[in-house]
Design a protein around this motif. Structure first.
Motif, PDB file in Angstrom:
ATOM      1  N   LEU A 202      31.463  -4.248 -27.309  1.00 29.41           N
ATOM      2  CA  LEU A 202      32.182  -3.783 -26.129  1.00 29.41           C
ATOM      3  C   LEU A 202      31.212  -2.544 -25.362  1.00 29.41           C
ATOM      4  N   LYS A 203      31.329  -2.832 -24.003  1.00 28.62           N
ATOM      5  CA  LYS A 203      30.299  -1.655 -23.460  1.00 28.62           C
ATOM      6  C   LYS A 203      30.755  -0.284 -23.889  1.00 28.62           C
ATOM      7  N   ASP A 204      32.286   0.014 -24.002  1.00 24.76           N
ATOM      8  CA  ASP A 204      32.539   1.259 -24.032  1.00 24.76           C
ATOM      9  C   ASP A 204      32.097   1.750 -25.443  1.00 24.76           C
ATOM     10  N   ALA A 205      31.929   0.729 -26.550  1.00 22.21           N
ATOM     11  CA  ALA A 205      31.342   1.348 -27.933  1.00 22.21           C
ATOM     12  C   ALA A 205      29.931   1.400 -27.690  1.00 22.21           C
ATOM     13  N   ILE A 206      29.101   0.720 -26.829  1.00 22.22           N
ATOM     14  CA  ILE A 206      27.577   0.994 -26.636  1.00 22.22           C
ATOM     15  C   ILE A 206      27.379   2.433 -26.148  1.00 22.22           C
ATOM     16  N   ILE A 207      28.269   2.571 -25.168  1.00 20.26           N
ATOM     17  CA  ILE A 207      27.944   3.981 -24.134  1.00 20.26           C
ATOM     18  C   ILE A 207      28.408   5.075 -25.450  1.00 20.26           C
ATOM     19  N   ASN A 208      29.608   5.066 -25.868  1.00 21.34           N
ATOM     20  CA  ASN A 208      29.931   6.085 -26.880  1.00 21.34           C
ATOM     21  C   ASN A 208      28.898   6.304 -27.980  1.00 21.34           C
ATOM     22  N   ASN A 209      28.256   5.551 -28.506  1.00 20.84           N
ATOM     23  CA  ASN A 209      27.313   5.361 -29.401  1.00 20.84           C
ATOM     24  C   ASN A 209      26.249   6.149 -28.857  1.00 20.84           C
ATOM     25  N   LEU A 210      25.673   5.553 -27.656  1.00 18.97           N
ATOM     26  CA  LEU A 210      24.335   6.107 -27.037  1.00 18.97           C
ATOM     27  C   LEU A 210      24.560   7.650 -26.729  1.00 18.97           C
TER      28      LEU A 210
ATOM     29  N   LYS B 265      32.473  14.326 -17.418  1.00 22.38           N
ATOM     30  CA  LYS B 265      33.068  15.729 -17.272  1.00 22.38           C
ATOM     31  C   LYS B 265      32.334  16.704 -18.210  1.00 22.38           C
ATOM     32  N   ASN B 266      31.995  16.446 -19.596  1.00 24.04           N
ATOM     33  CA  ASN B 266      31.341  17.306 -20.353  1.00 24.04           C
ATOM     34  C   ASN B 266      29.984  17.257 -20.489  1.00 24.04           C
ATOM     35  N   PHE B 267      29.274  16.163 -20.300  1.00 23.20           N
ATOM     36  CA  PHE B 267      28.008  16.205 -20.571  1.00 23.20           C
ATOM     37  C   PHE B 267      26.810  17.153 -19.905  1.00 23.20           C
ATOM     38  N   LYS B 268      26.078  17.657 -20.818  1.00 17.46           N
ATOM     39  CA  LYS B 268      25.102  18.700 -20.226  1.00 17.46           C
ATOM     40  C   LYS B 268      23.621  18.328 -20.833  1.00 17.46           C
ATOM     41  N   ILE B 269      22.761  17.891 -19.610  1.00 12.88           N
ATOM     42  CA  ILE B 269      21.691  17.445 -20.036  1.00 12.88           C
ATOM     43  C   ILE B 269      20.699  18.326 -20.979  1.00 12.88           C
ATOM     44  N   TYR B 270      20.879  19.885 -20.483  1.00 14.06           N
ATOM     45  CA  TYR B 270      20.066  20.568 -21.216  1.00 14.06           C
ATOM     46  C   TYR B 270      20.303  20.753 -22.846  1.00 14.06           C
ATOM     47  N   LYS B 271      21.530  20.080 -23.174  1.00  9.11           N
ATOM     48  CA  LYS B 271      21.920  20.556 -24.595  1.00  9.11           C
ATOM     49  C   LYS B 271      21.467  19.324 -25.293  1.00  9.11           C
ATOM     50  N   LEU B 272      20.851  18.339 -24.850  1.00  9.36           N
ATOM     51  CA  LEU B 272      20.354  17.091 -25.353  1.00  9.36           C
ATOM     52  C   LEU B 272      19.425  17.286 -26.418  1.00  9.36           C
ATOM     53  N   SER B 273      19.428  16.980 -27.643  1.00 11.88           N
ATOM     54  CA  SER B 273      18.418  17.490 -28.552  1.00 11.88           C
ATOM     55  C   SER B 273      16.819  17.000 -28.298  1.00 11.88           C
TER      56      SER B 273
ATOM     57  N   ILE C  90      34.739   9.068 -27.091  1.00 19.02           N
ATOM     58  CA  ILE C  90      34.455   9.786 -26.001  1.00 19.02           C
ATOM     59  C   ILE C  90      34.259   8.509 -24.918  1.00 19.02           C
ATOM     60  N   GLU C  91      35.000   8.537 -23.862  1.00 21.27           N
ATOM     61  CA  GLU C  91      34.839   7.335 -22.801  1.00 21.27           C
ATOM     62  C   GLU C  91      34.302   7.967 -21.826  1.00 21.27           C
ATOM     63  N   ILE C  92      33.836   7.089 -20.956  1.00 27.25           N
ATOM     64  CA  ILE C  92      32.677   7.581 -19.806  1.00 27.25           C
ATOM     65  C   ILE C  92      33.091   8.442 -18.973  1.00 27.25           C
ATOM     66  N   ASN C  93      34.507   8.726 -18.725  1.00 28.12           N
ATOM     67  CA  ASN C  93      35.099   9.746 -17.846  1.00 28.12           C
ATOM     68  C   ASN C  93      34.924  10.986 -18.518  1.00 28.12           C
TER      69      ASN C  93
ATOM     70  N   GLY D 209      21.933  12.753 -30.117  1.00 29.77           N
ATOM     71  CA  GLY D 209      21.485  13.990 -29.757  1.00 29.77           C
ATOM     72  C   GLY D 209      22.171  14.798 -28.886  1.00 29.77           C
ATOM     73  N   TRP D 210      23.516  14.392 -28.790  1.00 35.66           N
ATOM     74  CA  TRP D 210      24.433  15.157 -27.883  1.00 35.66           C
ATOM     75  C   TRP D 210      25.830  15.160 -28.673  1.00 35.66           C
ATOM     76  N   SER D 211      26.392  16.256 -28.690  1.00 35.56           N
ATOM     77  CA  SER D 211      27.848  16.041 -28.899  1.00 35.56           C
ATOM     78  C   SER D 211      28.797  16.970 -28.240  1.00 35.56           C
ATOM     79  N   PRO D 212      29.922  16.357 -27.738  1.00 34.82           N
ATOM     80  CA  PRO D 212      31.180  17.021 -26.828  1.00 34.82           C
ATOM     81  C   PRO D 212      31.721  18.302 -27.477  1.00 34.82           C
ATOM     82  N   GLY D 213      31.248  18.627 -29.073  1.00 36.28           N
ATOM     83  CA  GLY D 213      31.981  19.484 -29.543  1.00 36.28           C
ATOM     84  C   GLY D 213      33.336  19.439 -29.898  1.00 36.28           C
ATOM     85  N   ASN D 214      33.895  18.301 -29.794  1.00 37.29           N
ATOM     86  CA  ASN D 214      35.405  17.921 -30.284  1.00 37.29           C
ATOM     87  C   ASN D 214      35.286  17.442 -31.730  1.00 37.29           C
TER      88      ASN D 214
END
Ligand code: GLU
Length: 466
Positions: free
Chosen positions: A259-267, A288-296, A281-284, A271-276
């Motif tokens: 499922l696309k949601d699984a692919i997106i969640n996994n991808l 809201k939370n993604f910060k590109i500068y936090k990518l490893s 974590i789903e696309i919306n 190198g990034w974590s929402p800290g939960n």
């Protein structure tokens, strides 16, 4: 800068790879973080020999499946060759580029010299730019950009940090080939500038190009964009993710029942974590939370096992059944069964979903339930105790009027109580008789899937030895 203009610029020389899909996804997410931002697609099809329209179709289909939406029309690089050439001539006119007629032999000997002397300038054409006769030629040359030898370029990358490269490390790269076709190094800058792209997010295999492309922006007085170079994804053995590791094309994952949601969640968790605490974590929420500068900035490992974990979560959600039906209709084998036995297929899915990695696994499971000539493996021997109990068990099952999971379950529980036995004495052999395996769902689930008639027919194949 809030009004971000970003883009994904695949070369149609292969199907949409999961790594490229990640780049596209991150571009899309960043563009979604502000309503006035834009996200464009450009097909970089200037490598005529390797570009194929079927790959363009595959890439766009893959993006659509992932629900990655873009703005405006798709830009096709090959349709803009005239513009690229004009920019090259402009650079030539203003002495930021020069004509070069060096033979391959001459270039190779300079390359060898550079290899031996680590400290000398990396420019492989050393004479053409100072030769007036060559600069007056009207054909038979390539056009090279003219880069300085002194000084350095400093790029402040959002992921990689501040990186400095000395100008003497940079070669005067070709911008127009002898047939006057523009190179990628030139076209990419011109196209990005014309689209007003101000944030370039791409794989870190392009990081080296950025120091070179910087000069095209500078010479033309164009705004130099912000950059984020994403580390590549690796397989669990540490090497670049490839077919050797498993499926890598996005549409292959779709075909295999992911499922696309699984692919997106996994991808997005590479190198990034929402800290939960939860990794779901789903696309919306991602937007809201993604910060590109936090990518490893180190490469991440793609795990198929992790993907299976996410996929199992998403296929068990409320709309999982709907998605399964959709999958069946688009799968040759499952469609055949689904059209004929819709309810049975739905029951199989509901029973098996807690253990499924993907919908495709149902293809192997269904055979045993739809086998008209089903025979249990008669070589299998069961205990004496089972032989003594079997005919009473069959009688109780045959007497069930309403073939319903709860009633079947109750009948089995009562039987066990009444006979004062442990469940496996009867349960194990019954499961084997019904599906030729000791592993599988509960007996009541199997009986529900098979229906009363098939269940009794299968049980009737057993002849007790008492
Ligand atoms: N067309 C390039 C590629 O597929 C990407 C260029 C870029 O993003 O600047 O690798």
């Amino acid at each position: 800068m809030t009004n971000i203009i970003t883009r994904f610029a695949p070369s149609p020389t292969g199907n949409l790879h999961i790594g490229s899909a990640r780049t596209a996804l991150i571009n899309y997410i960043v563009s979604q973080q502000n309503p006035s931002s834009k996200f464009y697609i450009r097909i970089e099809d200037t490598d005529k020999a390797r570009s194929k329209s079927e790959f363009t179709t595959n890439i766009l289909e893959g993006l659509k499946w992932l629900d990655i939406k873009w703005d405006s029309e798709i830009q096709i690089q090959s349709e803009r060759v005239k513009r690229h050439q004009n920019v090259a001539f402009d650079l030539l006119k203003n002495n930021f580029a020069y004509k070069c007629i060096c033979s391959e032999e001459k270039l190779n000997s300079q390359r060898k010299l550079i290899k031996k002397n680590k400290n000398i300038s990396k420019k492989i054409c050393t004479e053409c730019k100072n030769d007036n006769e060559i600069q007056k030629l009207s054909d038979g040359f390539v056009v090279r950009i003219k880069l300085p030898d002194q000084g350095e370029v400093n790029i402040d990358d959002q992921i990689q940090g501040n990186i400095i490269v000395k100008n003497k490390e940079l070669d005067d790269f070709i911008i127009l080939r002898q047939d006057m076709s523009p190179t990628y190094m030139l076209s990419v800058v011109v196209d990005d500038n014309d689209l007003k792209v101000n944030f370039i997010i791409r794989g870190d295999d392009h990081l080296n190009n950025t120091f070179r492309q910087y000069y095209i922006y500078k010479y033309l007085n164009w705004n130099f964009p912000k950059y984020a170079h994403i580390p590549l994804i690796h397989g669990e053995d540490g090497s670049k993710l490839s077919k050797r590791h498993g499926a890598v094309d996005i549409l292959e994952f779709k075909k295999n029942g992911y499922l696309k949601d699984a692919i997106i969640n996994n991808l997005i968790l590479l190198g990034w974590s929402p800290g939960n605490e939860s990794e779901i974590i789903e696309i919306n929420e991602i937007i809201k939370n993604f910060k590109i500068y936090k990518l490893s900035k180190s490469s991440s490992i793609f795990s198929y096992k992790k993907l299976n974990f996410f996929n199992n979560y998403y296929l068990r959600k409320e709309n999982g059944l709907e998605k399964f039906i959709d999958f069946c209709i688009n799968n040759e084998k499952l469609k055949f069964f689904f059209i004929k036995h819709e309810n049975k297929m739905k029951t199989i899915f509901q029973v098996y979903k807690k253990e499924l990695n993907n919908f495709n696994e149902i293809s192997d499971i269904v055979n045993v339930y739809f086998d008209k000539d089903y025979k249990y493996n008669h070589k299998e021997k069961f205990s004496k105790d089972f032989d003594i109990l079997f005919s009473d068990f069959k009688k109780n099952i045959s007497n069930i009027q309403r073939w319903d999971k709860e009633i079947i379950e109750k009948t089995i529980t009562n039987f066990i109580k009444e006979k004062k036995i442990k469940f496996p004495i009867i349960g194990k052999p019954i499961r084997f008789l019904l599906i030729n395996s000791y592993q599988g769902p509960s007996i009541s689930d199997i009986l529900v899937i098979l229906g009363k008639k098939d269940s009794i027919d299968r049980l009737n194949q057993y002849i007790e030895k008492v």
